[in-house]
Motif scaffolding. Structure first.
Motif, PDB file in Angstrom:
ATOM      1  N   ASN A 154      23.182  54.283  56.633  1.00 37.28           N
ATOM      2  CA  ASN A 154      21.896  54.281  55.919  1.00 37.28           C
ATOM      3  C   ASN A 154      21.160  55.610  56.095  1.00 37.28           C
ATOM      4  OD1 ASN A 154      19.140  53.664  55.156  1.00 37.28           O
ATOM      5  ND2 ASN A 154      19.778  51.531  55.198  1.00 37.28           N
ATOM      6  N   PRO A 155      20.791  56.272  54.994  1.00 36.33           N
ATOM      7  CA  PRO A 155      20.084  57.558  55.111  1.00 36.33           C
ATOM      8  C   PRO A 155      18.709  57.432  55.747  1.00 36.33           C
ATOM      9  CG  PRO A 155      20.098  56.786  52.833  1.00 36.33           C
ATOM     10  CD  PRO A 155      21.019  55.894  53.590  1.00 36.33           C
ATOM     11  N   VAL A 156      18.099  56.234  55.656  1.00 34.27           N
ATOM     12  CA  VAL A 156      16.804  56.033  56.312  1.00 34.27           C
ATOM     13  C   VAL A 156      16.967  56.127  57.825  1.00 34.27           C
ATOM     14  CG1 VAL A 156      14.930  54.397  56.693  1.00 34.27           C
ATOM     15  CG2 VAL A 156      15.936  54.622  54.411  1.00 34.27           C
ATOM     16  N   LEU A 157      18.021  55.496  58.370  1.00 36.02           N
ATOM     17  CA  LEU A 157      18.268  55.595  59.809  1.00 36.02           C
ATOM     18  C   LEU A 157      18.628  57.018  60.214  1.00 36.02           C
ATOM     19  CD1 LEU A 157      20.251  52.339  60.700  1.00 36.02           C
ATOM     20  CD2 LEU A 157      17.882  52.901  61.190  1.00 36.02           C
ATOM     21  N   THR A 158      19.346  57.707  59.362  1.00 35.59           N
ATOM     22  CA  THR A 158      19.663  59.106  59.647  1.00 35.59           C
ATOM     23  C   THR A 158      18.390  59.917  59.806  1.00 35.59           C
ATOM     24  OG1 THR A 158      21.743  58.961  58.426  1.00 35.59           O
ATOM     25  CG2 THR A 158      20.839  61.165  58.773  1.00 35.59           C
ATOM     26  N   ARG A 159      17.446  59.702  58.905  1.00 34.38           N
ATOM     27  CA  ARG A 159      16.177  60.434  58.986  1.00 34.38           C
ATOM     28  C   ARG A 159      15.379  60.032  60.230  1.00 34.38           C
ATOM     29  NH1 ARG A 159      11.471  60.421  54.350  1.00 34.38           N
ATOM     30  NH2 ARG A 159       9.839  61.365  55.623  1.00 34.38           N
ATOM     31  N   LEU A 160      15.403  58.738  60.568  1.00 33.70           N
ATOM     32  CA  LEU A 160      14.705  58.281  61.772  1.00 33.70           C
ATOM     33  C   LEU A 160      15.286  58.954  63.011  1.00 33.70           C
ATOM     34  CD1 LEU A 160      14.311  54.434  61.163  1.00 33.70           C
ATOM     35  CD2 LEU A 160      12.479  56.114  61.252  1.00 33.70           C
ATOM     36  N   ARG A 161      16.602  59.037  63.077  1.00 35.15           N
ATOM     37  CA  ARG A 161      17.254  59.668  64.221  1.00 35.15           C
ATOM     38  C   ARG A 161      16.878  61.150  64.326  1.00 35.15           C
ATOM     39  NH1 ARG A 161      21.967  56.448  62.340  1.00 35.15           N
ATOM     40  NH2 ARG A 161      22.467  54.907  63.940  1.00 35.15           N
ATOM     41  N   GLN A 162      16.800  61.804  63.183  1.00 29.44           N
ATOM     42  CA  GLN A 162      16.558  63.247  63.180  1.00 29.44           C
ATOM     43  C   GLN A 162      15.097  63.606  63.412  1.00 29.44           C
ATOM     44  OE1 GLN A 162      18.150  64.381  59.360  1.00 29.44           O
ATOM     45  NE2 GLN A 162      20.269  64.447  60.103  1.00 29.44           N
ATOM     46  N   SER A 163      14.181  62.797  62.854  1.00 30.05           N
ATOM     47  CA  SER A 163      12.766  63.163  62.906  1.00 30.05           C
ATOM     48  C   SER A 163      11.959  62.342  63.900  1.00 30.05           C
ATOM     49  CB  SER A 163      12.137  62.981  61.515  1.00 30.05           C
ATOM     50  OG  SER A 163      12.110  61.604  61.163  1.00 30.05           O
ATOM     51  N   ASN A 164      12.468  61.159  64.274  1.00 36.25           N
ATOM     52  CA  ASN A 164      11.738  60.226  65.134  1.00 36.25           C
ATOM     53  C   ASN A 164      10.373  59.905  64.557  1.00 36.25           C
ATOM     54  OD1 ASN A 164      11.877  58.587  67.447  1.00 36.25           O
ATOM     55  ND2 ASN A 164      10.545  59.991  68.580  1.00 36.25           N
ATOM     56  N   ALA A 183      25.366  40.563  55.733  1.00 37.23           N
ATOM     57  CA  ALA A 183      25.915  41.386  54.649  1.00 37.23           C
ATOM     58  C   ALA A 183      25.610  42.865  54.886  1.00 37.23           C
ATOM     59  CB  ALA A 183      25.345  40.936  53.306  1.00 37.23           C
ATOM     60  N   LEU A 184      24.402  43.162  55.341  1.00 35.12           N
ATOM     61  CA  LEU A 184      24.039  44.552  55.640  1.00 35.12           C
ATOM     62  C   LEU A 184      24.954  45.137  56.710  1.00 35.12           C
ATOM     63  CD1 LEU A 184      20.141  44.158  55.695  1.00 35.12           C
ATOM     64  CD2 LEU A 184      21.432  45.491  54.027  1.00 35.12           C
ATOM     65  N   VAL A 185      25.240  44.315  57.729  1.00 33.90           N
ATOM     66  CA  VAL A 185      26.087  44.776  58.829  1.00 33.90           C
ATOM     67  C   VAL A 185      27.542  44.896  58.381  1.00 33.90           C
ATOM     68  CG1 VAL A 185      26.991  44.176  61.109  1.00 33.90           C
ATOM     69  CG2 VAL A 185      24.563  43.835  60.607  1.00 33.90           C
ATOM     70  N   SER A 186      28.073  43.846  57.734  1.00 36.08           N
ATOM     71  CA  SER A 186      29.489  43.825  57.374  1.00 36.08           C
ATOM     72  C   SER A 186      29.856  44.900  56.354  1.00 36.08           C
ATOM     73  CB  SER A 186      29.875  42.449  56.838  1.00 36.08           C
ATOM     74  OG  SER A 186      29.181  42.165  55.621  1.00 36.08           O
ATOM     75  N   ARG A 187      28.902  45.253  55.490  1.00 36.18           N
ATOM     76  CA  ARG A 187      29.178  46.289  54.488  1.00 36.18           C
ATOM     77  C   ARG A 187      28.879  47.699  55.003  1.00 36.18           C
ATOM     78  NH1 ARG A 187      26.710  43.652  48.891  1.00 36.18           N
ATOM     79  NH2 ARG A 187      27.473  41.515  49.239  1.00 36.18           N
ATOM     80  N   GLY A 188      28.475  47.804  56.254  1.00 32.85           N
ATOM     81  CA  GLY A 188      28.214  49.117  56.837  1.00 32.85           C
ATOM     82  C   GLY A 188      26.954  49.773  56.325  1.00 32.85           C
ATOM     83  N   LEU A 189      26.021  48.966  55.786  1.00 32.71           N
ATOM     84  CA  LEU A 189      24.822  49.546  55.181  1.00 32.71           C
ATOM     85  C   LEU A 189      23.786  49.963  56.225  1.00 32.71           C
ATOM     86  CD1 LEU A 189      24.466  47.131  52.130  1.00 32.71           C
ATOM     87  CD2 LEU A 189      25.562  49.373  52.240  1.00 32.71           C
ATOM     88  N   TYR A 190      23.880  49.411  57.426  1.00 32.31           N
ATOM     89  CA  TYR A 190      23.068  49.944  58.521  1.00 32.31           C
ATOM     90  C   TYR A 190      23.710  51.209  59.087  1.00 32.31           C
ATOM     91  CZ  TYR A 190      20.002  45.838  58.970  1.00 32.31           C
ATOM     92  OH  TYR A 190      19.062  44.864  58.754  1.00 32.31           O
ATOM     93  N   ARG A 191      25.025  51.201  59.129  1.00 30.75           N
ATOM     94  CA  ARG A 191      25.748  52.296  59.766  1.00 30.75           C
ATOM     95  C   ARG A 191      25.531  53.625  59.019  1.00 30.75           C
ATOM     96  NH1 ARG A 191      32.046  51.336  60.625  1.00 30.75           N
ATOM     97  NH2 ARG A 191      31.135  49.402  61.365  1.00 30.75           N
ATOM     98  N   SER A 228      22.067  53.473  68.467  1.00 31.80           N
ATOM     99  CA  SER A 228      22.631  54.690  69.032  1.00 31.80           C
ATOM    100  C   SER A 228      22.070  55.922  68.329  1.00 31.80           C
ATOM    101  CB  SER A 228      24.152  54.674  68.897  1.00 31.80           C
ATOM    102  OG  SER A 228      24.693  55.922  69.284  1.00 31.80           O
ATOM    103  N   ALA A 229      21.861  56.974  69.100  1.00 38.49           N
ATOM    104  CA  ALA A 229      21.394  58.236  68.525  1.00 38.49           C
ATOM    105  C   ALA A 229      22.474  58.872  67.647  1.00 38.49           C
ATOM    106  CB  ALA A 229      20.986  59.202  69.635  1.00 38.49           C
ATOM    107  N   GLU A 230      23.710  58.455  67.839  1.00 40.97           N
ATOM    108  CA  GLU A 230      24.813  58.990  67.043  1.00 40.97           C
ATOM    109  C   GLU A 230      24.864  58.279  65.695  1.00 40.97           C
ATOM    110  OE1 GLU A 230      28.404  58.647  69.208  1.00 40.97           O
ATOM    111  OE2 GLU A 230      27.700  59.837  70.910  1.00 40.97           O
ATOM    112  N   GLU A 231      25.058  59.041  64.655  1.00 42.63           N
ATOM    113  CA  GLU A 231      25.127  58.459  63.322  1.00 42.63           C
ATOM    114  C   GLU A 231      26.436  57.702  63.130  1.00 42.63           C
ATOM    115  OE1 GLU A 231      24.210  61.104  60.139  1.00 42.63           O
ATOM    116  OE2 GLU A 231      22.586  62.078  61.229  1.00 42.63           O
TER     117      GLU A 231
END
Length: 253
Positions: A87-97, A77-85, A56-59
């Motif tokens: 994650n600053p790397v995904l935030t940057r990907l969403r913002q900069s593509n 473990a990454l999913v259950s601990r919210g580490l994908y949700r 999702s484009a939404e953080e």
């Protein structure tokens, strides 16, 4: 492809990568696709990969990778601990593509990256590259490559993007394919024994049928698969174009 210290080429030549991309485009099922993508990322120096067809484009939104070679317990473990949700790397990907190259340093001041690094450390992962790719969905599609040699150089990113785009397009095509024919559990068992080289007489004895009943089931298998010979039915099984009640149930879960 020329050798380079740490297992990476500065930029994987298209001629070296092209056969791997063709295998991705020819994959007949998700299992074949995962194998083809794995071979492609190995070609450019990565040990593991993760591909997500829709983020999702939404953080702060949860997702689970579509296909991956990271151990399932690590991804869970990454999913259950919210580490994908978060994650600053995904935030940057969403913002900069744009692509992001990451050092898996457990001393990273960002607590999310530090926790991700601890989960990945037992696998020997020291660096990763995450790249947004041409998407088959309205959301973001991302491929991530994980290195056990060193932090990936920027030149690897363009090759990883090619792999991710090919993967995204093939997934879209696989979704549009008709459902594979479903065999009964007994028919699937018979076909699997046939693929192992057993004769109808052998199979009849193994599964507790008369030879005539076994031959009847083999005829039904050929009819359902739309093939003329036993060899063609086995080829369909090996190519992932056959579905059994067990595989159908597991896919629906």
């Amino acid at each position: 492809m020329s050798e380079h210290s740490g297992g990476f080429s500065p930029t994987s030549t298209f001629s070296a990568l092209a056969p791997k991309l063709r295998e991705i485009s020819k994959s007949a099922c998700s299992i074949q696709l995962q194998r083809a993508v794995s071979e492609a990322v190995h070609c450019i120096g990565f040990k593991y990969f993760v591909f997500a067809s829709s983020i999702s484009a939404e953080e702060n939104t949860k997702f689970y990778p579509t296909i991956h070679t990271l151990p399932a317990n690590v991804v869970d473990a990454l999913v259950s601990r919210g580490l994908y949700r978060s994650n600053p790397v995904l935030t940057r990907l969403r913002q900069s593509n744009d692509a992001v190259v990451v050092s898996m340093n457990v001393a990273d001041p960002n607590p999310v990256i530090a926790e991700v690094s601890k989960l990945l450390a037992p696998l020997g992962i020291v660096g990763a590259a995450l790249v947004p790719v041409l998407s088959a969905t309205e959301n973001l599609s991302v491929i991530g490559g994980y290195s056990c040699d060193r932090v990936p150089p920027p030149g690897t990113v363009s090759s990883l993007r090619l792999i991710g785009t090919a993967t995204s397009l093939r997934l879209l095509e696989l979704c549009d394919l008709p459902e594979p024919p479903t065999l009964t559990e007994k028919q699937a068992t018979i076909l699997q024994w046939a693929a192992a080289g057993k004769s109808n007489g052998d199979i009849a004895e193994i599964v507790g049928l008369t030879r005539r009943n076994c031959e009847y089931h083999m005829g039904e298998i050929l009819r359902k698969l739309g093939v003329a010979t036993r060899g063609q039915a086995i080829a369909a099984l090996m190519a992932g174009r056959v579905q059994s009640p067990i595989s159908a149930a597991s896919r629906e879960k």
